[in-house]
Design an enzyme around this catalytic site. Structure first.
Site, PDB file in Angstrom:
ATOM      1  N   LYS A  85       0.817  -1.213   0.000  1.00  0.00           N
ATOM      2  CA  LYS A  85       0.000   0.000   0.000  1.00  0.00           C
ATOM      3  C   LYS A  85       0.852   1.265   0.000  1.00  0.00           C
ATOM      4  CE  LYS A  85      -4.289  -1.947   1.656  1.00  0.00           C
ATOM      5  NZ  LYS A  85      -3.915  -3.376   1.822  1.00  0.00           N
TER       6      LYS A  85
HETATM    7  C1  LIG Z   1      -4.547  -4.441   1.185  1.00  0.00           C
HETATM    8  C2  LIG Z   1      -3.796  -5.734   1.103  1.00  0.00           C
HETATM    9  C3  LIG Z   1      -4.173  -6.751   0.199  1.00  0.00           C
HETATM   10  C4  LIG Z   1      -5.397  -6.641  -0.700  1.00  0.00           C
HETATM   11  O1  LIG Z   1      -5.254  -5.658  -1.692  1.00  0.00           O
HETATM   12  P1  LIG Z   1      -6.546  -5.157  -2.518  1.00  0.00           P
HETATM   13  O2  LIG Z   1      -6.060  -4.038  -3.366  1.00  0.00           O
HETATM   14  O3  LIG Z   1      -7.525  -4.703  -1.468  1.00  0.00           O
HETATM   15  O4  LIG Z   1      -7.044  -6.309  -3.292  1.00  0.00           O
HETATM   16  C5  LIG Z   1      -3.393  -7.901   0.142  1.00  0.00           C
HETATM   17  N1  LIG Z   1      -2.317  -8.065   0.951  1.00  0.00           N
HETATM   18  C6  LIG Z   1      -1.934  -7.121   1.827  1.00  0.00           C
HETATM   19  C7  LIG Z   1      -0.759  -7.375   2.684  1.00  0.00           C
HETATM   20  C8  LIG Z   1      -2.648  -5.925   1.937  1.00  0.00           C
HETATM   21  O5  LIG Z   1      -2.259  -4.978   2.827  1.00  0.00           O
END
Ligand SMILES: *Cc1c(COP(=O)(O)O)cnc(C)c1O
Length: 464
Positions: free
Chosen positions: A112
């Site tokens: 993220k």
């Molecule tokens: C947010 C997240 C996901 C999922 O990502 P999306 O874009 O919501 O599909 C998967 N793994 C981790 C570690 C995350 O923080």
């Protein structure tokens, strides 16, 4: 470039306006009016480019001059200088034609950071130009909150309030948020669960009269277009590294809200020759049920070892549906209306089109632990529980062993020590820059699940 709503009724917006807007006024999500295309020759020229230069090439057609090239380059440079690895998104080989794209080298150890470091800098730039200030309010069960806080901690024009359920996030995750001591960063530990936090945020967006004059709330969840856009870059980065456009490439993506994998879909639309995109889910498997059996129905939320994918309904899936239904906004509005009952069926045409590119697979907690253990024993590579789901889903659904399979590593294993211990592997240590995390000063406010108390706390802390 204009941005239009998936439900066809809201006004089209410019790039800068779409960054400051969450949901469209008709309840839809914003998508670009047209998808930029790169020819094979242009993709060939991307080979060997440093991450930042590639990021500029991929994002510039969406920004379309609204932010000048020079400013966009500067925003990109500042966003990725906080990453610990000079490759930004290093690619590691784990098996024959199988690779791991390490997306956890950013400040909070999850993918993220790619989007939220960029979004923080972009927002502050737009706001400075407009002489405007905004308030970010978000609910988190873990990764999003810390990444948003790190992304906005240096923003002059943004005050950020992140709600987490008191005593219900892991200690690493809480400390990643609460040890950021800045005048504009406020952590609220709400006496309640994650749903209570989310409901509080939703109610606040619906009635923003508690904010000081001239302020508005901005959303930093993955309905924000800028987040999706920033994530397209690493698909191209990995694709050209394994030989695209001369070779096809496949990706496996641990999926929750469908934001990350939707960026992969856009990369394919933009010209990257993607053979297969694997939707990898945990027991909260609405997307797997939809792709495999046309069963897109809400089920009760289950808590798993991969908490960042504990999601009942994947909000970005609507962006995908918009394309599967030939960008027909009224068809999407009708479909989403049907889904209010808790379930919907895709048309045969939409489903078969989706299946050309997407495969899906679901893993139980038990299977996740086995994958972490087996992979470590075979290669000494430690997978976090989210990444483990992607790796196994890729192995189970792979269509061709000749096409390189890139598994997205969405988090560093040290973020989820409980799962790693359960798998019987040695406790992973935090990277060097975070080793003192447990000694750092924390600051957060515990508040009752009472909207007037939360709003009055916010009123007291928004900078004038
Ligand atoms: C947010 C997240 C996901 C999922 O990502 P999306 O874009 O919501 O599909 C998967 N793994 C981790 C570690 C995350 O923080």
């Amino acid at each position: 470039m204009k941005f239009i709503s998936t439900r066809g009724q809201a006004p089209a917006l410019s790039f800068e306006d779409v960054v400051l807007t969450g949901l469209a006024s008709d309840g839809g999500l914003y998508v670009p009016e047209s998808i930029p295309q790169f020819s094979a020759a242009e993709i060939k020229e991307m080979r060997g480019l440093p991450y930042n230069e590639l990021a500029f090439k991929i994002m510039a057609p969406f920004v379309d001059g609204e932010v000048s090239d020079e400013d966009l380059k500067d925003i990109i440079d500042r966003s990725y200088e906080s990453f610990r690895h000079s490759a930004i998104a290093p690619l590691v080989q784990t098996s024959h034609n199988e690779f791991i794209l390490e997306l956890f080298q950013g400040p909070t150890l999850a993918f993220k950071d790619f989007a939220l470091q960029f979004l923080g800098n972009l927002l502050d730039f737009i706001l400075e130009k407009r002489q405007q200030k905004v308030v970010i309010m978000g609910a988190t069960s873990g990764d999003t909150g810390s990444a948003a806080i790190e992304g906005c901690r240096h923003c002059k024009n943004v005050d950020i309030f992140i709600l987490h359920p008191n005593k219900r996030v892991s200690e690493v995750q809480r400390r990643q948020m609460t040890t950021v001591i800045e005048d504009n960063v406020h952590n609220i530990a709400l006496e309640g669960n994650f749903d209570d936090c989310q409901n509080m945020v939703k109610a606040s967006f619906a009635d923003q009269s508690f904010l000081p004059e001239g302020r508005q709330l901005v959303a930093v969840n993955s309905i924000n277009w800028a987040r999706i856009m920033a994530q397209i870059v690493y698909y191209f980065y990995a694709g050209v590294a394994v030989g695209s456009p001369d070779r096809k490439v496949s990706f496996s993506v641990p999926t929750g809200n469908f934001g990350d994998i939707f960026a992969g879909y856009l990369a394919s639309r933009m010209g990257l020759p993607i053979d297969q995109l694997v939707i990898a889910t945990n027991q909260n498997d609405i997307l797997h049920r939809c792709i495999s059996a046309n069963d897109h129905s809400k089920q009760p939320l289950e808590h798993s070892l991969s908490p960042s994918m504990d999601i009942m309904v994947s909000s970005n899936f609507e962006r995908m549906l918009f394309d599967l239904y030939d960008r027909n906004g009224s068809a999407i509005a009708t479909l989403m209306d049907e889904f209010k009952s808790g379930s919907m069926k895709l048309s045969d045409a939409a489903l078969s089109r989706a299946r050309e590119l997407f495969s899906s697979y679901r893993l139980s907690d038990e299977a996740v632990l086995a994958v972490i253990k087996d992979t470590f024993e075979a290669t000494e590579y430690l997978l976090d529980p989210h990444t483990a789901i992607g790796v196994e889903a890729a192995r189970k659904t792979r269509r061709s062993n000749d096409v390189p399979m890139v598994c997205l590593a969405t988090a560093h294993p040290a973020k989820f020590p409980e799962a790693i211990q359960k798998a019987g592997c040695q406790d992973p240590s935090l990277p060097h820059h975070m080793q003192d995390l447990f000694d750092r000063e924390e600051r957060y406010q515990v508040l009752d699940n009472d909207i007037t108390k939360v709003h009055s706390f916010m009123g007291d802390h928004i900078r004038t």
